[in-house]
Design an enzyme around this catalytic site. Structure first.
Site, PDB file in Angstrom:
ATOM      1  N   ASP A  45      -2.660  -1.800  10.376  1.00 31.89           N
ATOM      2  CA  ASP A  45      -2.821  -1.755   8.914  1.00 31.89           C
ATOM      3  C   ASP A  45      -3.566  -2.974   8.365  1.00 31.89           C
ATOM      4  O   ASP A  45      -4.020  -2.955   7.214  1.00 31.89           O
ATOM      5  CB  ASP A  45      -1.451  -1.670   8.224  1.00 31.89           C
ATOM      6  CG  ASP A  45      -0.850  -0.277   8.298  1.00 31.89           C
ATOM      7  OD1 ASP A  45      -1.570   0.671   8.671  1.00 31.89           O
ATOM      8  OD2 ASP A  45       0.350  -0.140   7.990  1.00 31.89           O
ATOM      9  N   LYS A  89       0.856  -1.185   0.000  1.00 27.71           N
ATOM     10  CA  LYS A  89       0.000   0.000   0.000  1.00 27.71           C
ATOM     11  C   LYS A  89       0.892   1.235   0.000  1.00 27.71           C
ATOM     12  O   LYS A  89       2.040   1.221   0.427  1.00 27.71           O
ATOM     13  CB  LYS A  89      -0.929   0.021   1.226  1.00 27.71           C
ATOM     14  CG  LYS A  89      -0.231   0.005   2.596  1.00 27.71           C
ATOM     15  CD  LYS A  89       0.223   1.340   3.094  1.00 27.71           C
ATOM     16  CE  LYS A  89       0.851   1.253   4.483  1.00 27.71           C
ATOM     17  NZ  LYS A  89       1.534   2.509   4.892  1.00 27.71           N
TER      18      LYS A  89
END
Length: 299
Positions: free
Chosen positions: A144, A14
């Site tokens: 996350d 990401k």
């Protein structure tokens, strides 16, 4: 016939298109706002059911003992949930990982691996957890992990667990690995870290970013100045890439990225990256590839 293996499972990286620190909770956790963007580059995992009940990582990951590996911890958490529901343990799993993402890079590699493991094992074991239930299981392991389970471009708040889908960009990125591993704790405990950025809304991001979805022209990364000061290679990579377009660090570092409209533009910049750095180009993703692999259709 029941499925006994899943091979070639993607665990994409990401990027944080921006990352604001808006405050700090009494327990010490920082309050954040960010937009998380999946990209088409990451680790690859293989999963095979075992004849016993053990969770085993079959290859070494330098610097990550098996007992501390988020993959192993996530699989054990799901295994315990299976036992709670069914009164017995499911078959064990052997997991092999092809590690492509650097540790301490701000790309979410370990969390992405854990999320892919949860999705794969939920399928192999036929546990039947939905995305929200998987997120609840993964959050205690890493802030996350919920995003990777959420699986699409997201506006994130809280400690990163409050997620809202936003339109994803269609662009290419050049990502530079500056060659240092940045420990997250070192950045968040720095006395000069800015912790009072004014909160924004999703509309702020969408309204001011319509012409540059995926770029780094909106907001800032509040962690970048601290990381650049503590780790000079980060500052050097930002400066170099900034000569070719707006450049920003992702997460707490160390990787640095810039967005481009076409693959050709990204390729031209990539060819010029100094040989001392590892660099690569990648495309934005609008959906986690595991969702398609497992044919998960959200109702």
């Amino acid at each position: 016939m029941a499925l006994t293996a899943l091979h070639g499972c993607p665990a994409p990286a990401k990027l944080n298109l921006f990352l604001h620190v808006t405050g700090r909770r009494p327990d010490g956790y920082h309050l954040l706002q960010s937009v998380f963007q999946l990209i088409d580059h990451g680790d690859i995992l293989d999963f095979d059911l075992r004849d016993d009940e053990r969770i085993v990582r079959v290859n070494d990951v330098p610097g990550v003992p098996e007992e501390q590996d988020l993959i192993v911890r996530a699989l054990r958490a799901l295994q315990a949930e299976y036992r709670r529901r069914h009164g017995k343990l499911p078959p064990g799993i052997a997991v092999r990982i092809e590690k492509r993402l650097p540790m301490g890079g701000g790309l979410g590699g370990g969390s992405s691996d854990a999320a892919t493991a949860l999705m794969a094992a939920n399928h192999l074991w036929q546990v039947g957890l939905n995305t929200d239930e998987l997120i609840a299981l993964g959050l205690p392991l890493g802030a996350d992990i919920p995003f990777f389970l959420f699986g699409e471009t997201a506006f994130a708040e809280g400690v990163g667990e409050a997620l809202q889908a936003v339109p994803g960009p269609d662009c290419w990125y050049v990502v530079i690995e500056p060659g240092v591993s940045v420990p997250t704790a070192a950045i968040f405990t720095a006395p000069d870290l800015t912790r009072n950025t004014k909160p924004i809304t999703v509309a702020d991001f969408l309204g001011r970013n319509t012409e540059s979805q995926g770029s780094v022209e909106f907001g800032k990364n509040d962690l970048q100045d601290v990381a650049a000061r503590l780790f000079p290679p980060v500052a050097e990579a930002i400066e170099w890439l900034g000569n070719h377009g707006a450049a920003r660090m992702t997460g707490s570092g160390a990787c640095v990225f810039s967005a481009f409209s076409t693959e050709q533009e990204a390729e031209q910049v990539l060819k010029q990256v100094p040989a001392k750095w590892i660099a690569w180009k990648t495309r934005s993703l609008t959906k986690h590839p595991m969702k398609s692999l497992l044919q998960i259709n959200e109702l």
